[in-house]
Design a protein around this motif. Structure first.
Motif: not given
Lengths: 360, 360
Positions: B41-47
């Motif tokens: 599972r991945f989670r990336i900040q790039a609003p």
């Protein structure tokens, strides 16, 4: 893109178009680039992005905003020349923080960040040359206090592996806040600085040990909440005995030094004062100072070295050194010209400090 | 987000919500995560990004497309479980390729890429344990043929630094295309595999040397345009003499092995055939095979080891091994269960190969 005020300060010629790939780029990558004036130029592929910004740029101006070209690449040049030496940076793409795919990464600010190298007038002292090279050994040492196998890097000088009856003094050398045990050999080039000094006969060969100073859990400025005890225990009770048992050291106080940069300097100061029988040479690199009254037994201290960049607080360092000298200490200060709180200051500090260590 | 077909193949329970941070994350980073079934599972900040995609996912399905949440983070889970072990990956953000800021980087595909570790049923053999640890030494050796100081990593077993009269055999162990000399110790965990085998008394301690195989300039499949000579010269005429002069090796053919993975296997095959007096033990890990007719003097070869993952071409490896045995060679094959052309196959191959080396 605008080259702004700093450009004109370079003279009427303005920006020189002699950009070359940074020496810290990933294999085959053209960008980032640097020119002979110290400007940096970036180029990032992100065709569908709305905004791309590089954290590097002139102090207080918030970095360098890149502009999108017809080819889908974002490009831009710093508004003015950067300080000589190594800089960490990152890239903000549509609000998220990433690394530049063109650059190698270095551990700083508690993460692996992009790095760029601005060629320096004195870069020869840390260049990779055709001289005998020491080895950098990754060791995993047992730490009962932290219930872990901990990492350290050990520089052993040229000849260490063949002159098997020879023993060596040791410098324990610490990184700063947000960095780790990789900093001094990667961005600091400590092994190459040593190889070159040894090849020129300027120093007596010694071992350097770098380990993790356990500082990354705290914020810069939060030093008052930081206990030195966990790191001091690892260093004094676990790492030093392991190094003395597994490397051919001269295992006594007069042949042992501790130095550190920034928060590693504060650690050095505290530990050398807490444990006066362990180290004889002390070095604080942009990392505070000693007052004469701090030190109970002057006879145990062979050298106090205080340094910083000229853009930091050189007067404080010089004044502290004067006070120590007046009190009868062997104290030396070094001010790195035209640098701030960055690795070029600390590379130069190591280069100046090393010949003063282990003189007898 | 959809968990798709593979989810149902896990049984009626579906996706287990027992995700934990990957052990290869950067300090303090929660994502990427893996669960006990092998999902990532991945989670990336790039609003402000328009699209974020992870290269990892089920074969042929083009990776994992992340979905933007109200918090500005993009998140997603692989459609099905991944193979056990180490995987390289990267992230495409608005058309540009970047690394995951949460993960450590590993050199593959000619660049430093993000890495993730799917816990394996047999992960104990490459775990960091409280046993005596060998050192991994970065050496810089002179190379006249390439006019450079070249890098290599040398694993020296526990006891090497204190038992100063003992000498050791050497395995020269090569990476694959797009990788470099860091691969075997970083993603391969070769030093930990050795430490654990030695602690259990399963092998005679030996030295491992990794250097850059000069393969990154060519594209996969472009082997016909690749000349072995530059690398062969560095290895045979420069690196081996340097290692024999600077480490306590047993410097003869019967105590020297060469092995390599993928393109490093092809290099191993070519060099062992070109230079029959240098190595006695040969290992090709997902890297081709020998036919009996390839080898002129059978008496010089002590072992031929051929391996691959069960998802590669195990029948070819088994057939070739049978042919070699029928011709009187000491040939052994190993097929890694449920893995493909990835590092879990090669970690296991090293673990199986090491006890067969330097038997006399």
């Amino acid at each position: 893109m605008s080259h702004g005020i700093m450009c004109f300060s370079q003279g009427t010629g303005g920006l020189k178009e002699d950009f070359k790939s940074s020496v810290l780029n990933q294999p085959g990558q053209e960008y980032p680039q640097v020119n002979s004036q110290g400007y940096a130029r970036f180029r990032i592929q992100a065709p569908k992005a709305d905004s791309v910004k590089v954290s590097l740029g002139l102090g207080g101006r918030g970095g360098t905003i890149l502009t999108k070209g017809a080819d889908g690449f974002w490009a831009g040049t710093t508004e003015g020349p950067m300080d000589e030496g190594f800089h960490y940076y990152n890239i903000t793409i549509d609000g998220g923080k990433f690394n530049d795919p063109g650059a190698l990464n270095f551990f700083g600010s508690t993460r692996w960040e992009s790095g760029i190298e601005i060629p320096a007038s004195d870069q020869d002292f840390y260049a990779l040359k055709n001289v005998p090279h020491g080895n950098v050994q990754l060791i995993l040492f047992p730490s009962a206090s932290t219930k872990a196998s901990r990492r350290a890097f050990v520089y052993t000088p040229p000849g260490y592996s063949t002159q098997l009856s020879k023993r060596y003094p040791v410098l324990y050398l610490q990184h700063g806040w947000g960095e780790d045990e990789t900093a001094w050999m990667n961005q600091g080039r400590a092994n190459l600085i040593m190889d070159n000094l040894i090849a020129e006969g300027k120093i007596k060969p010694f071992i350097i040990v770098n380990t993790y100073g356990m500082t990354n859990e705290i914020k810069w400025g939060g030093m008052k909440d930081f206990s030195i005890i966990p790191f001091q225990t690892v260093l004094i009770d676990e790492l030093i005995p392991y190094v003395d048992a597994n490397f051919r050291t001269i295992a006594n106080q007069s042949q042992r030094a501790m130095a550190g940069l920034s928060m590693g300097g504060m650690e050095t100061r505290t530990i050398t004062l807490n444990k006066p029988d362990v180290f004889a040479y002390f070095g604080l690199l942009s990392g505070g100072l000693y007052a004469p009254a701090d030190i109970k037994d002057k006879s145990k201290v062979k050298l106090i070295f205080l340094s910083c960049g000229s853009k930091e607080s050189p007067d404080r360092i010089k004044e502290a050194t004067g006070n120590l000298k007046n009190a009868g200490f062997n104290a030396v200060s070094f001010i790195s010209p035209n640098t701030g709180h960055e690795f070029q200051t600390w590379r130069r500090s190591l280069y100046v400090l090393a010949p003063m260590l282990f003189k007898d």
